[in-house]
Design a protein around this motif. Structure first.
Motif, PDB file in Angstrom:
ATOM      1  N   ILE B 117      27.001  98.228  25.838  1.00  0.00           N
ATOM      2  CA  ILE B 117      26.374  98.465  27.277  1.00  0.00           C
ATOM      3  C   ILE B 117      26.125  97.029  27.991  1.00  0.00           C
ATOM      4  N   PRO B 118      25.544  96.155  27.339  1.00  0.00           N
ATOM      5  CA  PRO B 118      25.225  94.881  27.987  1.00  0.00           C
ATOM      6  C   PRO B 118      26.554  94.117  28.375  1.00  0.00           C
ATOM      7  N   ASN B 119      27.298  94.274  27.374  1.00  0.00           N
ATOM      8  CA  ASN B 119      28.932  93.657  27.863  1.00  0.00           C
ATOM      9  C   ASN B 119      29.560  94.039  28.734  1.00  0.00           C
ATOM     10  N   LEU B 120      29.377  95.537  29.001  1.00  0.00           N
ATOM     11  CA  LEU B 120      30.099  96.373  30.084  1.00  0.00           C
ATOM     12  C   LEU B 120      29.410  96.136  31.238  1.00  0.00           C
ATOM     13  N   LEU B 121      28.038  96.212  31.347  1.00  0.00           N
ATOM     14  CA  LEU B 121      27.329  95.969  32.551  1.00  0.00           C
ATOM     15  C   LEU B 121      27.786  94.506  32.922  1.00  0.00           C
ATOM     16  N   LYS B 122      27.785  93.500  32.296  1.00  0.00           N
ATOM     17  CA  LYS B 122      28.364  92.290  32.411  1.00  0.00           C
ATOM     18  C   LYS B 122      29.811  92.174  33.210  1.00  0.00           C
ATOM     19  N   LEU B 123      30.359  92.827  32.650  1.00  0.00           N
ATOM     20  CA  LEU B 123      31.913  93.156  33.080  1.00  0.00           C
ATOM     21  C   LEU B 123      31.870  93.582  34.359  1.00  0.00           C
ATOM     22  N   VAL B 124      31.346  94.512  34.560  1.00  0.00           N
ATOM     23  CA  VAL B 124      31.433  95.305  36.004  1.00  0.00           C
ATOM     24  C   VAL B 124      30.293  94.816  36.809  1.00  0.00           C
ATOM     25  N   ASN B 125      29.474  93.510  36.516  1.00  0.00           N
ATOM     26  CA  ASN B 125      28.621  93.037  37.341  1.00  0.00           C
ATOM     27  C   ASN B 125      27.465  93.969  37.693  1.00  0.00           C
ATOM     28  N   GLY B 140      29.966  99.994  46.233  1.00  0.00           N
ATOM     29  CA  GLY B 140      30.758  99.134  45.518  1.00  0.00           C
ATOM     30  C   GLY B 140      30.349  99.168  43.944  1.00  0.00           C
ATOM     31  N   MET B 141      29.004  99.323  43.800  1.00  0.00           N
ATOM     32  CA  MET B 141      28.409  99.374  42.702  1.00  0.00           C
ATOM     33  C   MET B 141      28.487 100.710  42.094  1.00  0.00           C
ATOM     34  N   GLN B 142      28.511 101.660  42.874  1.00  0.00           N
ATOM     35  CA  GLN B 142      28.696 103.055  42.296  1.00  0.00           C
ATOM     36  C   GLN B 142      30.169 103.035  41.791  1.00  0.00           C
ATOM     37  N   LYS B 143      31.220 102.518  42.509  1.00  0.00           N
ATOM     38  CA  LYS B 143      32.689 102.301  41.728  1.00  0.00           C
ATOM     39  C   LYS B 143      32.763 101.608  40.661  1.00  0.00           C
ATOM     40  N   ARG B 144      31.870 100.630  40.608  1.00  0.00           N
ATOM     41  CA  ARG B 144      31.960  99.761  39.353  1.00  0.00           C
ATOM     42  C   ARG B 144      31.290 100.417  38.159  1.00  0.00           C
ATOM     43  N   LEU B 145      30.351 101.368  38.541  1.00  0.00           N
ATOM     44  CA  LEU B 145      29.697 102.159  37.583  1.00  0.00           C
ATOM     45  C   LEU B 145      30.653 103.134  36.958  1.00  0.00           C
ATOM     46  N   VAL B 170      35.970  93.371  51.429  1.00  0.00           N
ATOM     47  CA  VAL B 170      35.502  92.712  50.503  1.00  0.00           C
ATOM     48  C   VAL B 170      35.316  93.548  49.020  1.00  0.00           C
ATOM     49  N   LEU B 171      34.902  94.561  49.092  1.00  0.00           N
ATOM     50  CA  LEU B 171      34.532  95.529  48.064  1.00  0.00           C
ATOM     51  C   LEU B 171      35.911  95.972  47.170  1.00  0.00           C
ATOM     52  N   ARG B 172      36.847  96.222  48.165  1.00  0.00           N
ATOM     53  CA  ARG B 172      38.133  96.437  47.605  1.00  0.00           C
ATOM     54  C   ARG B 172      38.706  95.593  46.582  1.00  0.00           C
ATOM     55  N   LYS B 173      38.497  94.285  47.187  1.00  0.00           N
ATOM     56  CA  LYS B 173      39.127  93.105  46.332  1.00  0.00           C
ATOM     57  C   LYS B 173      38.371  92.766  44.999  1.00  0.00           C
ATOM     58  N   ASP B 174      37.143  93.279  45.206  1.00  0.00           N
ATOM     59  CA  ASP B 174      36.133  93.291  44.287  1.00  0.00           C
ATOM     60  C   ASP B 174      36.610  94.036  43.148  1.00  0.00           C
ATOM     61  N   ILE B 175      37.084  95.312  43.377  1.00  0.00           N
ATOM     62  CA  ILE B 175      37.186  96.203  42.393  1.00  0.00           C
ATOM     63  C   ILE B 175      38.565  95.901  41.805  1.00  0.00           C
ATOM     64  N   LEU B 176      39.756  95.540  42.635  1.00  0.00           N
ATOM     65  CA  LEU B 176      40.889  95.094  42.291  1.00  0.00           C
ATOM     66  C   LEU B 176      40.979  94.165  41.185  1.00  0.00           C
ATOM     67  N   ASP B 177      39.982  92.964  41.460  1.00  0.00           N
ATOM     68  CA  ASP B 177      39.657  91.934  40.689  1.00  0.00           C
ATOM     69  C   ASP B 177      39.177  92.440  39.118  1.00  0.00           C
ATOM     70  N   LEU B 178      38.374  93.299  39.256  1.00  0.00           N
ATOM     71  CA  LEU B 178      37.858  94.099  38.090  1.00  0.00           C
ATOM     72  C   LEU B 178      38.879  94.805  37.582  1.00  0.00           C
ATOM     73  N   VAL B 179      39.631  95.483  38.031  1.00  0.00           N
ATOM     74  CA  VAL B 179      40.804  96.203  37.304  1.00  0.00           C
ATOM     75  C   VAL B 179      41.593  95.162  36.666  1.00  0.00           C
ATOM     76  N   LYS B 180      42.099  94.089  37.347  1.00  0.00           N
ATOM     77  CA  LYS B 180      42.969  93.124  36.782  1.00  0.00           C
ATOM     78  C   LYS B 180      42.224  92.535  35.361  1.00  0.00           C
ATOM     79  N   LYS B 181      40.916  92.255  35.649  1.00  0.00           N
ATOM     80  CA  LYS B 181      40.054  91.486  34.674  1.00  0.00           C
ATOM     81  C   LYS B 181      40.027  92.483  33.463  1.00  0.00           C
ATOM     82  N   ILE B 182      39.937  93.653  33.573  1.00  0.00           N
ATOM     83  CA  ILE B 182      39.945  94.784  32.379  1.00  0.00           C
ATOM     84  C   ILE B 182      41.211  94.760  31.498  1.00  0.00           C
ATOM     85  N   ASN B 183      42.278  94.816  32.652  1.00  0.00           N
ATOM     86  CA  ASN B 183      43.602  94.946  32.210  1.00  0.00           C
ATOM     87  C   ASN B 183      44.032  93.688  31.234  1.00  0.00           C
ATOM     88  N   LYS B 184      43.368  92.408  31.677  1.00  0.00           N
ATOM     89  CA  LYS B 184      43.709  91.512  31.062  1.00  0.00           C
ATOM     90  C   LYS B 184      42.740  91.031  29.590  1.00  0.00           C
TER      91      LYS B 184
END
Lengths: 513, 313
Positions: B117-125, B140-145, B170-184
């Motif tokens: 959980i801590p790692n995941l929380l860090k990943l999704v900020n 945005g936080m809801q989407k990340r959760l 702005v939030l869109r880009k945030d989420i898209l970057d998160l998806v990219k990060k998860i993928n990578k």
């Protein structure tokens, strides 16, 4: 198991954090039960208003009114019969009593009661209470009358017993008189009064012979003749008198015979009189019950409760508990499912590797725990109010039974929750179904008032089964084995509802796709 | 040739009389971010629902690592993560409680959760919001959760249905970057649907276009552009905007493969852009048409999508 625990934990977290839900689900039924507890913890009914009318109140009608006026009843004298009946319609009074004018014990007119039959559950209670009050007055009067009657009867009995001896004495005297009469008559009869007419001619011839032979002086002979003549006359007179006496004797004999007959008749009568007095005495003495109260009410009845408790709450408690379980179970079941369905997380639950039956079980157990907590508090309140002590085993049996009954209602509520899309329709359906189960139970109308066919169907109502079973366990201390058929029926319902809930959940998944 | 990671084979699905998917075939390779684009109501969500086993196809099969997903539904549930259009978590539970709850449902042990959980929380900020209840989080936080809940069990496949819907740029880009990060970072194959084509172009390595119940094309972005870029587009802005007349006059011209009017401009598709520009300038001169602007362009994904889907309208 861990998943199940997690689902239940989550449900309780959600319930506690939604304050309104927690309030409605947990506190609502408890407040309801507490109020009911205090309200019904009495065996009385209060403030019944009785309207009365009589064109002329008598002492008796006033005394009945006095009898009715106590803490339970308020008597209002109204101006007319119509006004009295109208007062029932407007709710001013509960019952209207019309007394005949100048009501007294000789009156054959009846006291008429007017009641509002639409208040089915109340009217018979009122009539019963009023009738019992009037019956008390009626008994008082009846007792007084019977008392007088019995006193007279006792007096007659005593006097007859007393006078019985006189009759016996009279009979003896009469018998003596009869015997005396018979003796006198016999004596009369023994007196010979028949005399034959003596032939004085022969005496005269003898005297003539003597005169011729003895040559006696004529004067002597004349004197002798005169003397004979006198004797003859006296003798004739005597004969005549004896004949008269004989006649008198004969008539006296006839009279004595008649007297004897009369006496015999009187003896017979006095014997019969004695027998009659004896019979009357015997009859009076054969009356076994001479106690006034027993004569006024020869068959004594006493309605005894089969349970020790005596307040309305004690009698209605099983019904109230099942009622709370019904509404709480169905509403909680439906509401939690609706909340789950409308929750954002509902969809995610579907896609986790968790069997659907586990969610159903989790929701069911969460609701069951809530109901059990409610029941624990309800029972604690109930036991505190009524100061009743319940055997531990009975308490355990009660909770096992209530858990089964609650399961039926919770699953029914869950089925409704899954069947309907919106909260509103689900709530309406939950209340409607609960009301339907309530209406077709003994709570509002006795089942006996329903047609046989409908009664047959209605007897499967889980509310009725639960209520009847709880009464047996709670009030009559019966064991669970004695209500096994009811338990099996309820378990059957649970099995059926679990299947239906599962199918409905699967079928309604598409609404979220 | 390697087996596709996920394969849709002749998938058809109808709701009542409405055919939503008809004989859909699609292959999704491992570790790609695969975009499925289509108009609203084109069946994207239905396709994803079939993929995760939430609904069943009327016909056809979906294979995951060569295994029929209908038969291996538990495998799918265990190895797939899904974030729907609407965030799917309990708003009355905190961020941590949501993660714990869904982690438990995915069969994770407490010790695993403590570590994860801590790692995941860090990943999704969301490390600063772990004790906040869901309803207190920003969009945005809801989407990340929601995404965190979808990947709590380390899925092999992450499926995102319109992940940036209702979010600001702005939030869109945030989420898209998160998806990219998860993928990578997590080497997760991502399947994402969207109707915002610039987003798809931003994160996806491969794309399929779903239109009129069918996949009309699919492939890598470059491949698609190459495929549809054999025609370059000449964009013509004429002052009179009288394009209907011009189109009639241009009909039959050999080197023009397609003509589209878009945003008050005329798009002409050709294999030889420079020649066409010369021709068009001459055409304008002859007819005394005033040209505001003329340019040459390689089509974007949006343009490819529009051109392809318009054909089917």
């Amino acid at each position: 198991m861990i998943k199940l625990f997690e689902i239940i934990k989550k449900n309780f977290r959600l319930l506690i954090r939604s304050k309104t839900s927690a309030l409605i689900v947990l506190v609502g039924p408890l407040v309801l039960m507490l109020l009911i507890g205090f309200a019904f913890n009495t065996s009385s009914i209060f403030d019944i208003k009785i309207g009365t009318y009589s064109s002329s109140y008598s002492e008796l009608s006033n005394s009945i009114n006095d009898k009715l006026t106590d803490e339970q009843f308020r008597v209002l004298k109204l101006d007319s019969e119509e006004r009295c009946i109208d007062a029932i319609k407007t709710g001013e009074v509960h019952v209207c009593t019309i007394y005949p004018a100048d009501l007294n014990l000789q009156t054959s007119d009846k006291i008429i009661f007017y009641v509002d039959q639409t208040r089915l559950n109340f009217v018979y209670i009122i009539l019963d209470r009023i009738s019992s009050k009037i019956a008390t007055k009626s008994t008082e009067l009846s007792t007084a009358l019977t008392n007088r009657l019995l006193t007279s009867l006792n007096n007659a009995n005593t006097k007859l017993s007393e006078k019985g001896g006189i009759v016996v004495e009279l009979t003896t005297n009469l018998k003596d008189a009869k015997e005396l009469t018979t003796d006198i008559k016999d004596q009369f009869l023994s007196v010979e009064l028949n005399v034959s007419k003596s032939n004085f001619t022969e005496l005269k011839n003898e005297i003539d012979d003597i005169k011729q032979k003895e040559n006696l002086s004529a004067s002597l002979f004349r004197d002798l003749d005169d003397l004979v003549e006198d004797v003859e006359d006296n003798y004739d007179n005597l004969v005549l008198q004896l004949e008269s006496v004989a006649s008198i004797r004969n008539s006296a004999e006839t009279g004595l015979g008649a007297l004897e007959n009369k006496l015999a008749g009187n003896i017979q009568d006095s014997v019969e009189l004695k027998n009659t007095i004896d019979e009357i005495n015997q009859d009076i003495n054969s009356i076994e019950i001479k106690d006034v109260a027993r004569i006024v009410s020869p068959i004594s009845t006493e309605i005894k409760p089969i349970v020790a408790e005596s307040t309305n709450l004690s009698y209605t408690f099983p019904t109230l508990v099942i009622l709370v379980v019904l509404f709480a179970g169905v509403l909680i079941g439906a509401t939690t499912i609706q909340e789950e369905k409308s929750s954002k997380a509902y969809f995610r639950n579907f896609i986790t590797p968790t069997h659907d039956i586990l969610f159903i079980l989790g929701n069911y157990l969460s609701n069951l725990i809530i109901i059990v907590i409610q029941l624990l508090i309800i029972f604690a309140v109930m036991l505190y109010i009524t100061k009743t002590s319940v055997v531990e085993l009975t308490l355990l049996n009660i909770f096992v039974l209530l858990a089964i009954v609650a399961s039926v209602f919770i699953l029914l509520g869950m089925l409704i929750g899954y069947l309907f899309r919106s909260n509103e329709t689900s709530n309406i359906a939950a209340i409607s179904v609960s009301a339907l189960l309530l209406f077709f139970s003994n709570t509002i109308l006795p089942l006996e008032t329903l047609p046989t066919a409908i009664r047959g169907i209605v007897s499967f109502n889980p509310f009725i089964i639960g209520e009847a079973s709880l009464k047996k366990v709670l009030l009559f201390n019966e064991s669970l084995t004695s209500i096994l058929p009811s338990i099996y029926t309820l378990i059957g319902y649970i099995a059926l509802l679990v299947v239906l809930v599962y199918i409905t959940r699967e079928l309604t998944k598409r609404w979220f796709s | 040739m390697a087996q596709p990671f996920i394969q849709f084979e002749n998938i058809s699905k109808s709701f009542g009389k409405k055919v939503v998917l008809n004989d859909v075939n699609l292959s999704i390779p491992y570790k790609e971010i695969y975009g499925i684009i289509g108009k609203s109501g084109s069946g994207k969500t239905t396709l994803l629902s079939i993929l995760i086993g939430f609904i069943r196809a009327d016909k056809g099969k979906v294979y995951y690592q060569s295994q029929d997903t209908n038969k291996e539904i538990s495998l799918v549930k265990q190895q797939f993560g899904f974030a729907a259009q609407q965030a799917s978590f309990y708003t009355r539970l905190t961020v941590r409680e949501n993660l714990e709850y869904f982690g438990r449902l995915y069969g994770l042990k407490e010790s695993e959760l403590r570590e994860k959980i801590p790692n995941l929380l860090k990943l999704v900020n969301l490390q600063d919001a772990e004790d906040l209840q869901g309803w207190k989080l920003s969009a945005g936080m809801q989407k990340r959760l929601d995404i965190a809940c979808a990947i709590i069990h380390d899925p092999k496949v992450l499926i995102l249905d319109e992940p940036t819907q209702d979010l600001d740029p702005v939030l869109r880009k945030d989420i898209l970057d998160l998806v990219k990060k998860i993928n990578k970072d997590k080497e997760v194959t991502v399947v994402v649907t969207s109707h915002l084509l610039d987003e798809v172009e931003y994160i996806c390595t491969m794309v399929a276009i779903l239109d009129s119940t069918k996949i009309i094309t699919s492939g890598t972005l470059n491949n698609l552009k190459d495929r549809y870029s054999k025609y370059v587009e000449v964009i013509l802005d004429i002052e009179t905007k009288n394009y209907e007349k011009i189109i009639k006059q241009l009909k039959g011209k050999q080197d023009i493969k397609k003509i589209v009017v878009r945003n008050d401009k005329l798009y002409l598709y050709t294999t030889n852009g420079e020649n066409l520009i010369k021709d068009m300038l001459a055409f304008a001169r002859e007819r005394k048409l005033k040209i505001n602007n003329i340019s040459l362009n390689r089509p974007s994904l949006e343009e490819i999508f529009e051109s392809l889907t318009k054909k089917n309208d």
